[in-house]
Scaffold this motif. Structure first.
Motif, PDB file in Angstrom:
ATOM      1  N   GLY A 238      59.861 106.715 118.337  1.00 43.89           N
ATOM      2  CA  GLY A 238      58.443 106.943 118.135  1.00 43.89           C
ATOM      3  C   GLY A 238      57.747 105.797 117.411  1.00 43.89           C
ATOM      4  N   GLU A 239      56.469 106.020 117.085  1.00 40.42           N
ATOM      5  CA  GLU A 239      55.677 105.048 116.337  1.00 40.42           C
ATOM      6  C   GLU A 239      55.580 105.491 114.887  1.00 40.42           C
ATOM      7  OE1 GLU A 239      52.100 103.202 118.286  1.00 40.42           O
ATOM      8  OE2 GLU A 239      52.284 104.995 119.537  1.00 40.42           O
ATOM      9  N   THR A 240      55.462 104.501 114.005  1.00 40.54           N
ATOM     10  CA  THR A 240      55.389 104.841 112.592  1.00 40.54           C
ATOM     11  C   THR A 240      54.635 103.772 111.831  1.00 40.54           C
ATOM     12  OG1 THR A 240      56.725 105.672 110.748  1.00 40.54           O
ATOM     13  CG2 THR A 240      57.515 103.679 111.846  1.00 40.54           C
ATOM     14  N   ASN A 241      54.136 104.130 110.651  1.00 40.80           N
ATOM     15  CA  ASN A 241      53.595 103.172 109.696  1.00 40.80           C
ATOM     16  C   ASN A 241      54.715 102.760 108.751  1.00 40.80           C
ATOM     17  OD1 ASN A 241      50.563 103.191 110.188  1.00 40.80           O
ATOM     18  ND2 ASN A 241      50.931 105.383 109.883  1.00 40.80           N
ATOM     19  N   LEU A 242      54.915 101.470 108.585  1.00 41.78           N
ATOM     20  CA  LEU A 242      55.919 100.961 107.658  1.00 41.78           C
ATOM     21  C   LEU A 242      55.213 100.377 106.437  1.00 41.78           C
ATOM     22  CD1 LEU A 242      58.375  99.257 110.174  1.00 41.78           C
ATOM     23  CD2 LEU A 242      58.672 101.442 108.993  1.00 41.78           C
ATOM     24  N   LEU A 243      55.510 100.923 105.267  1.00 39.70           N
ATOM     25  CA  LEU A 243      54.872 100.515 104.020  1.00 39.70           C
ATOM     26  C   LEU A 243      55.927  99.828 103.155  1.00 39.70           C
ATOM     27  CD1 LEU A 243      53.183 102.913 105.201  1.00 39.70           C
ATOM     28  CD2 LEU A 243      52.588 103.508 102.858  1.00 39.70           C
ATOM     29  N   THR A 244      55.716  98.558 102.850  1.00 39.79           N
ATOM     30  CA  THR A 244      56.672  97.801 102.052  1.00 39.79           C
ATOM     31  C   THR A 244      56.162  97.666 100.626  1.00 39.79           C
ATOM     32  OG1 THR A 244      57.423  96.552 103.981  1.00 39.79           O
ATOM     33  CG2 THR A 244      57.896  95.607 101.825  1.00 39.79           C
ATOM     34  N   GLY A 245      57.002  98.070  99.682  1.00 37.81           N
ATOM     35  CA  GLY A 245      56.611  98.007  98.278  1.00 37.81           C
ATOM     36  C   GLY A 245      57.824  97.854  97.385  1.00 37.81           C
ATOM     37  N   GLU A 246      57.699  98.317  96.150  1.00 35.04           N
ATOM     38  CA  GLU A 246      58.787  98.198  95.180  1.00 35.04           C
ATOM     39  C   GLU A 246      59.140  99.575  94.640  1.00 35.04           C
ATOM     40  OE1 GLU A 246      58.960  96.429  90.783  1.00 35.04           O
ATOM     41  OE2 GLU A 246      58.824  94.841  92.307  1.00 35.04           O
ATOM     42  N   LEU A 247      60.437  99.852  94.570  1.00 38.21           N
ATOM     43  CA  LEU A 247      60.904 101.141  94.053  1.00 38.21           C
ATOM     44  C   LEU A 247      60.735 101.194  92.544  1.00 38.21           C
ATOM     45  CD1 LEU A 247      62.425 103.817  94.684  1.00 38.21           C
ATOM     46  CD2 LEU A 247      64.528 102.590  94.153  1.00 38.21           C
ATOM     47  N   ARG A 248      60.063 102.227  92.069  1.00 40.53           N
ATOM     48  CA  ARG A 248      59.897 102.417  90.618  1.00 40.53           C
ATOM     49  C   ARG A 248      60.991 103.294  90.030  1.00 40.53           C
ATOM     50  NH1 ARG A 248      53.419 103.541  89.658  1.00 40.53           N
ATOM     51  NH2 ARG A 248      52.693 101.413  90.087  1.00 40.53           N
ATOM     52  N   GLY A 249      61.455 104.274  90.811  1.00 43.13           N
ATOM     53  CA  GLY A 249      62.475 105.188  90.313  1.00 43.13           C
ATOM     54  C   GLY A 249      62.361 106.519  91.017  1.00 43.13           C
ATOM     55  N   THR A 250      62.810 107.565  90.345  1.00 40.18           N
ATOM     56  CA  THR A 250      62.753 108.906  90.922  1.00 40.18           C
ATOM     57  C   THR A 250      62.141 109.873  89.929  1.00 40.18           C
ATOM     58  OG1 THR A 250      64.997 109.417  90.166  1.00 40.18           O
ATOM     59  CG2 THR A 250      64.772 108.507  92.388  1.00 40.18           C
ATOM     60  N   GLU A 251      61.529 110.922  90.461  1.00 34.31           N
ATOM     61  CA  GLU A 251      61.007 112.036  89.665  1.00 34.31           C
ATOM     62  C   GLU A 251      61.473 113.316  90.334  1.00 34.31           C
ATOM     63  OE1 GLU A 251      56.798 111.696  89.413  1.00 34.31           O
ATOM     64  OE2 GLU A 251      56.843 109.835  88.243  1.00 34.31           O
ATOM     65  N   GLY A 252      62.530 113.933  89.815  1.00 34.48           N
ATOM     66  CA  GLY A 252      63.132 115.082  90.492  1.00 34.48           C
ATOM     67  C   GLY A 252      63.714 114.624  91.817  1.00 34.48           C
ATOM     68  N   ASN A 253      63.291 115.264  92.905  1.00 33.81           N
ATOM     69  CA  ASN A 253      63.769 114.879  94.231  1.00 33.81           C
ATOM     70  C   ASN A 253      62.911 113.802  94.883  1.00 33.81           C
ATOM     71  OD1 ASN A 253      65.895 116.782  94.214  1.00 33.81           O
ATOM     72  ND2 ASN A 253      64.495 118.416  94.872  1.00 33.81           N
ATOM     73  N   ALA A 254      61.835 113.405  94.194  1.00 34.02           N
ATOM     74  CA  ALA A 254      60.912 112.432  94.783  1.00 34.02           C
ATOM     75  C   ALA A 254      61.325 111.004  94.445  1.00 34.02           C
ATOM     76  CB  ALA A 254      59.497 112.688  94.292  1.00 34.02           C
ATOM     77  N   VAL A 255      61.162 110.131  95.429  1.00 33.46           N
ATOM     78  CA  VAL A 255      61.318 108.694  95.217  1.00 33.46           C
ATOM     79  C   VAL A 255      59.926 108.117  94.989  1.00 33.46           C
ATOM     80  CG1 VAL A 255      62.064 106.523  96.254  1.00 33.46           C
ATOM     81  CG2 VAL A 255      63.337 108.619  96.703  1.00 33.46           C
ATOM     82  N   VAL A 256      59.751 107.363  93.903  1.00 35.68           N
ATOM     83  CA  VAL A 256      58.443 106.811  93.553  1.00 35.68           C
ATOM     84  C   VAL A 256      58.431 105.318  93.844  1.00 35.68           C
ATOM     85  CG1 VAL A 256      56.718 106.558  91.730  1.00 35.68           C
ATOM     86  CG2 VAL A 256      58.256 108.541  91.728  1.00 35.68           C
TER      87      VAL A 256
END
Length: 360
Positions: A238-256
């Motif tokens: 399929g098609e997708t948006n690819l967002l490139t950034g920097e990993l800050r860490g995690t908050e519970g189950n979320a990746v920030v």
């Protein structure tokens, strides 16, 4: 489905000279599954199919069928059958004769063969075509005859090597639904090989995405589409948006992650990278929502529509996010929503579960 796998591939490797077509592939396939091997040319999917069918011998590893090691057995000594892309029907034989061919090879008696021919032709709605030759049939009918011939000997596993590739787009869609219906009614295990991602999403219980002899990801169509583990899977399906950034860490189950100063939250199906690493996340086009005010979704940025493409029942929007250094996003919306979104800045929102942080 039985808890014990119908098929098990254990550490299967296949080399052709210096080329590694399959590299230590381990995989279980359950009874009654419709499993699709998906990937580009040269990824190892057809090699796997040929090894399962006994047409190729692995360089190392084992193939087990119902717990029985069949690695070194020839095709005729395995309870496996195959449907080829060109169907490989005998042009000089009628539909009935084509279906009976494999039964004769098994040594079945004439009355038993006739009974099975009648059963399978009735099941696949081919009774009216029993005395016709392949040249007198449509593409869809020939495909059904090829399936009937493969199913007649009652194989444990049916291998399908891009069997819809010769059909035009409209007929292919019809046959896809028919093929899946046949698989459900027979409760047979289908191993389907294709490079067509839409075909895989439409038909499969489970998709194994292959890349350079390795499994990139193995899961349901929904898992692979909305929760890709790697950039390869996100772009291939399929098609997708690819967002490139920097990993800050995690908050519970979320990746920030940080995306041009915007804090975004997602999940990582392929595992969380190290904090501070440059990362890429995937957001499917249809997961973006539009709002006049800042939404309560986990992720929200402001953007402006810079392009619209009418696609019939839906519209593609090109969006520029000025606060993300002019980065662009693309969205699919229904035609009415697309018409209502003007040039004024709008809020673009998406949920945490809609953004997957990817492996490279």
């Amino acid at each position: 489905m039985s808890s014990d796998p119908l098929v098990r591939l254990e550490g299967v490797t296949k080399r052709f000279g210096d080329t590694v077509a399959l590299d230590n592939l381990t995989l279980d396939i359950a009874q009654g599954e419709f499993v699709t091997f998906l990937g580009p040319s040269g990824c190892g999917k057809s090699t796997t199919l040929r090894i399962l069918g006994g047409f190729e011998q692995p360089t190392s590893g084992r193939v087990l069928l119902r717990g029985d090691d069949v690695t070194k057995r020839p095709p005729e000594k395995r309870n496996v059958n195959m449907v080829f892309q060109d169907y490989a029907l005998f042009p000089h034989m009628t539909v009935r004769q084509n279906i009976g061919f494999g039964l004769e090879l098994k040594g079945m008696g004439k009355s038993e063969i006739a009974k099975r021919q009648d059963e399978i032709m009735s099941f696949l709605e081919l009774t009216a075509y029993g005395d016709r030759y392949p040249a007198q049939l449509s593409g869809g009918q020939r495909q059904r005859v090829a399936l009937a011939r493969a199913l007649a000997p009652d194989p444990a596993l049916l291998l399908l090597d891009e069997p819809l590739g010769a059909l035009d787009a409209k007929l292919r869609g019809q046959v896809q639904q028919e093929l899946k219906s046949i698989q459900r009614r027979t409760n047979k295990t289908f191993f389907f090989v294709t490079h067509d991602q839409e075909e895989a999403l439409t038909m499969s219980d489970r998709i194994v995405v292959m890349n350079k002899g390795h499994v990139e990801q193995d899961g349901t169509p929904e898992e692979l589409y909305f929760h890709p583990a790697s950039r390869f899977v996100a772009e291939f399906i399929g098609e997708t948006n690819l967002l490139t950034g920097e990993l800050r860490g995690t908050e519970g189950n979320a990746v920030v992650m940080d995306w041009f100063g915007n804090t975004l939250r997602g999940h990582a199906p392929g595992g969380v990278p190290q904090a501070g690493e440059a990362i890429t996340a995937s957001v499917r086009l249809e997961r973006l929502g539009f709002h006049a005010e800042r939404p309560t979704t986990a992720n929200a940025v402001q953007g402006r529509v810079v392009g619209k493409t009418f696609l019939g029942s839906r519209m593609a929007l090109d969006l520029m996010v000025e606060e993300a250094n002019g980065a662009t996003l693309k969205a699919y919306v229904d035609a009415d929503t697309g018409q209502s979104v003007g040039e004024a800045p709008v809020w673009i929102g998406w949920d945490e579960s809609s953004m997957a942080v990817l492996r490279d």
